[in-house]
Design a protein around this motif. Structure first.
Motif, PDB file in Angstrom:
ATOM      1  N   GLU A  15       0.739  -0.919  -0.080  1.00 63.97           N
ATOM      2  CA  GLU A  15      -0.044  -0.010   0.073  1.00 63.97           C
ATOM      3  C   GLU A  15       0.695   1.125   0.229  1.00 63.97           C
ATOM      4  O   GLU A  15       1.996   1.331   0.323  1.00 63.97           O
ATOM      5  CB  GLU A  15      -0.673   0.099   1.997  1.00 63.97           C
ATOM      6  CG  GLU A  15      -2.173  -1.443   1.280  1.00 63.97           C
ATOM      7  CD  GLU A  15      -2.753  -0.896   2.337  1.00 63.97           C
ATOM      8  OE1 GLU A  15      -4.216  -1.584   2.420  1.00 63.97           O
ATOM      9  OE2 GLU A  15      -2.263  -0.532   3.674  1.00 63.97           O
ATOM     10  N   PHE A  16       0.309   2.453  -0.459  1.00 67.93           N
ATOM     11  CA  PHE A  16       1.022   3.595  -0.557  1.00 67.93           C
ATOM     12  C   PHE A  16       0.414   4.816   0.289  1.00 67.93           C
ATOM     13  O   PHE A  16      -1.147   4.767  -0.293  1.00 67.93           O
ATOM     14  CB  PHE A  16       1.452   3.556  -2.495  1.00 67.93           C
ATOM     15  CG  PHE A  16       2.558   3.402  -2.275  1.00 67.93           C
ATOM     16  CD1 PHE A  16       3.621   2.905  -2.237  1.00 67.93           C
ATOM     17  CD2 PHE A  16       2.137   2.048  -3.578  1.00 67.93           C
ATOM     18  CE1 PHE A  16       4.688   2.646  -2.954  1.00 67.93           C
ATOM     19  CE2 PHE A  16       3.425   1.005  -3.884  1.00 67.93           C
ATOM     20  CZ  PHE A  16       4.299   1.621  -3.939  1.00 67.93           C
ATOM     21  N   ILE A  17       0.405   5.746   1.000  1.00 74.22           N
ATOM     22  CA  ILE A  17       0.209   5.895   1.606  1.00 74.22           C
ATOM     23  C   ILE A  17       0.086   7.940   0.776  1.00 74.22           C
ATOM     24  O   ILE A  17       0.951   8.446   0.816  1.00 74.22           O
ATOM     25  CB  ILE A  17      -0.267   7.022   3.086  1.00 74.22           C
ATOM     26  CG1 ILE A  17       0.053   5.680   3.898  1.00 74.22           C
ATOM     27  CG2 ILE A  17      -0.865   7.886   3.232  1.00 74.22           C
ATOM     28  CD1 ILE A  17      -0.177   5.120   5.353  1.00 74.22           C
ATOM     29  N   ASP A  18      -0.928   8.609   0.394  1.00 70.92           N
ATOM     30  CA  ASP A  18      -1.226   9.972  -0.333  1.00 70.92           C
ATOM     31  C   ASP A  18      -2.384  10.681   0.689  1.00 70.92           C
ATOM     32  O   ASP A  18      -2.665  11.223   0.171  1.00 70.92           O
ATOM     33  CB  ASP A  18      -1.483   9.375  -1.708  1.00 70.92           C
ATOM     34  CG  ASP A  18      -0.992  11.132  -2.449  1.00 70.92           C
ATOM     35  OD1 ASP A  18      -0.926  12.021  -2.326  1.00 70.92           O
ATOM     36  OD2 ASP A  18      -2.174  11.211  -3.557  1.00 70.92           O
ATOM     37  N   GLY A  19      -1.694  11.695   1.309  1.00 72.00           N
ATOM     38  CA  GLY A  19      -1.987  12.261   1.973  1.00 72.00           C
ATOM     39  C   GLY A  19      -2.483  12.405   2.817  1.00 72.00           C
ATOM     40  O   GLY A  19      -1.892  10.493   3.940  1.00 72.00           O
ATOM     41  N   ASP A  20      -4.605  11.604   3.416  1.00 73.54           N
ATOM     42  CA  ASP A  20      -5.132  10.765   3.814  1.00 73.54           C
ATOM     43  C   ASP A  20      -5.855   9.754   3.193  1.00 73.54           C
ATOM     44  O   ASP A  20      -5.955   9.341   3.364  1.00 73.54           O
ATOM     45  CB  ASP A  20      -6.006  11.480   4.154  1.00 73.54           C
ATOM     46  CG  ASP A  20      -7.249  12.002   3.560  1.00 73.54           C
ATOM     47  OD1 ASP A  20      -7.113  12.534   2.424  1.00 73.54           O
ATOM     48  OD2 ASP A  20      -8.203  12.691   3.648  1.00 73.54           O
ATOM     49  N   GLN A  21      -5.311   9.591   2.211  1.00 72.75           N
ATOM     50  CA  GLN A  21      -5.226   8.622   0.992  1.00 72.75           C
ATOM     51  C   GLN A  21      -4.820   6.778   1.262  1.00 72.75           C
ATOM     52  O   GLN A  21      -3.629   7.384   0.953  1.00 72.75           O
ATOM     53  CB  GLN A  21      -5.794   8.998  -1.124  1.00 72.75           C
ATOM     54  CG  GLN A  21      -6.854   9.945  -0.782  1.00 72.75           C
ATOM     55  CD  GLN A  21      -8.002   9.656  -0.386  1.00 72.75           C
ATOM     56  OE1 GLN A  21      -8.596   8.674  -0.319  1.00 72.75           O
ATOM     57  NE2 GLN A  21      -8.802  10.511   0.497  1.00 72.75           N
ATOM     58  N   ARG A  22      -4.880   5.722   0.998  1.00 72.82           N
ATOM     59  CA  ARG A  22      -3.993   4.636   0.817  1.00 72.82           C
ATOM     60  C   ARG A  22      -4.644   3.364  -0.082  1.00 72.82           C
ATOM     61  O   ARG A  22      -6.140   4.083  -0.577  1.00 72.82           O
ATOM     62  CB  ARG A  22      -4.344   3.679   2.197  1.00 72.82           C
ATOM     63  CG  ARG A  22      -3.728   2.692   2.714  1.00 72.82           C
ATOM     64  CD  ARG A  22      -4.792   1.754   3.503  1.00 72.82           C
ATOM     65  NE  ARG A  22      -4.429   2.439   5.195  1.00 72.82           N
ATOM     66  CZ  ARG A  22      -3.308   2.906   5.635  1.00 72.82           C
ATOM     67  NH1 ARG A  22      -1.818   1.892   5.456  1.00 72.82           N
ATOM     68  NH2 ARG A  22      -3.364   3.025   6.768  1.00 72.82           N
ATOM     69  N   HIS A  23      -3.756   3.948  -0.860  1.00 69.07           N
ATOM     70  CA  HIS A  23      -3.535   3.372  -2.600  1.00 69.07           C
ATOM     71  C   HIS A  23      -3.425   1.736  -2.163  1.00 69.07           C
ATOM     72  O   HIS A  23      -1.924   1.922  -2.248  1.00 69.07           O
ATOM     73  CB  HIS A  23      -3.139   3.528  -3.143  1.00 69.07           C
ATOM     74  CG  HIS A  23      -3.423   5.510  -4.018  1.00 69.07           C
ATOM     75  ND1 HIS A  23      -4.838   5.529  -3.853  1.00 69.07           N
ATOM     76  CD2 HIS A  23      -3.183   6.491  -3.522  1.00 69.07           C
ATOM     77  CE1 HIS A  23      -5.073   6.918  -4.158  1.00 69.07           C
ATOM     78  NE2 HIS A  23      -4.501   7.511  -3.291  1.00 69.07           N
ATOM     79  N   THR A  51       6.305  -2.575  -8.828  1.00 69.29           N
ATOM     80  CA  THR A  51       6.095  -2.208  -7.246  1.00 69.29           C
ATOM     81  C   THR A  51       6.485  -3.900  -7.004  1.00 69.29           C
ATOM     82  O   THR A  51       7.241  -3.274  -5.842  1.00 69.29           O
ATOM     83  CB  THR A  51       4.641  -1.609  -6.980  1.00 69.29           C
ATOM     84  OG1 THR A  51       4.760  -0.287  -7.530  1.00 69.29           O
ATOM     85  CG2 THR A  51       4.140  -2.033  -5.703  1.00 69.29           C
TER      86      THR A  51
END
Length: 223
Positions: A15-23, A51
């Motif tokens: 998982e990658f975290i972008d701000g308050d978003q988790r992808h 990845t």
């Protein structure tokens, strides 16, 4: 005879975290790559193919799950242990070549040998000959064509006879004719050393050189 496992993935999530978003890019993957397998990994751009290669190579950690390489659980590996594994057992071919531009062709090919305290040998001569690099060994790599640089990258990746070759779009910068020629040579040379291959590609032509096909979509693998 039971096949030997080169790579074993159990419930691997990334998982990658972008701000308050988790992808979530990789979603509880379970895969087995056996010795001698040549596998094409396809999927849309951004689906997580590179990845997955980076997780297997230890360039970035999985968020959860278990990764075994050559029967060894990598969960507690230090950076030093990862580097040792890569130097000894892994060959990597990058789309952008990633050659060492201050060095000539021979020094680029021989770089993984130096990391393993080995010297240039008959196998390196064979690689250079098969890949058409023998006349270019003293030439600096920035003076080579794209196809020639890709051949150097393949020779470098195979010089130390790795157990596993990870190739990320290795022909992405080449035309169709050059791509087919490079793929043929890479597969033949890997087979001579029983090196397993995991190939990321958008090209069906390149994928057809492999004996297995994984497709990555929505974080899952379909074969």
């Amino acid at each position: 005879m039971k096949k030997e496992q080169i790579v074993q993935l159990d419930e691997i999530t990334k998982e990658f975290i972008d701000g308050d978003q988790r992808h979530r890019v990789l979603d509880n993957l379970g895969l087995t790559h056996f010795r001698g397998d040549t596998i094409a990994l396809t999927g849309a751009s951004g689906s997580g193919k590179s990845t997955l290669l980076n997780v297997i190579a230890g360039f970035e950690p999985a968020s959860s799950g278990q990764l075994e390489l050559l029967g060894n659980n990598t969960q507690d590996w230090t950076d030093r242990r990862w580097s040792q594994f890569r130097h000894q057992n892994l060959g990597v071919v990058f789309q952008q070549f990633n050659l060492l531009t201050p060095l000539n062709v021979a020094d680029n090919i021989g770089f993984p040998l130096q990391l393993n305290n080995l010297e240039w040998n008959d196998w390196c001569d064979h690689l250079a000959d098969r890949l058409g690099l023998t006349p270019l060994l003293k030439r600096h790599v920035e003076n080579l064509s794209g196809g020639q640089q890709q051949r150097v990258a393949i020779a470098r990746a195979l010089a130390h006879k790795p157990e596993l070759l990870l190739a990320d779009e290795p022909t992405g910068n080449l035309d169709q004719t050059a791509s087919v020629e490079v793929m043929q040579l890479m597969c033949e040379l890997a087979a001579e050393n029983r090196t397993s291959i995991l190939l990321v590609t958008h090209s069906q032509t390149c994928a057809n050189f492999m004996n297995r096909h994984w497709h990555l979509e929505h974080g899952k693998i379909n074969e």
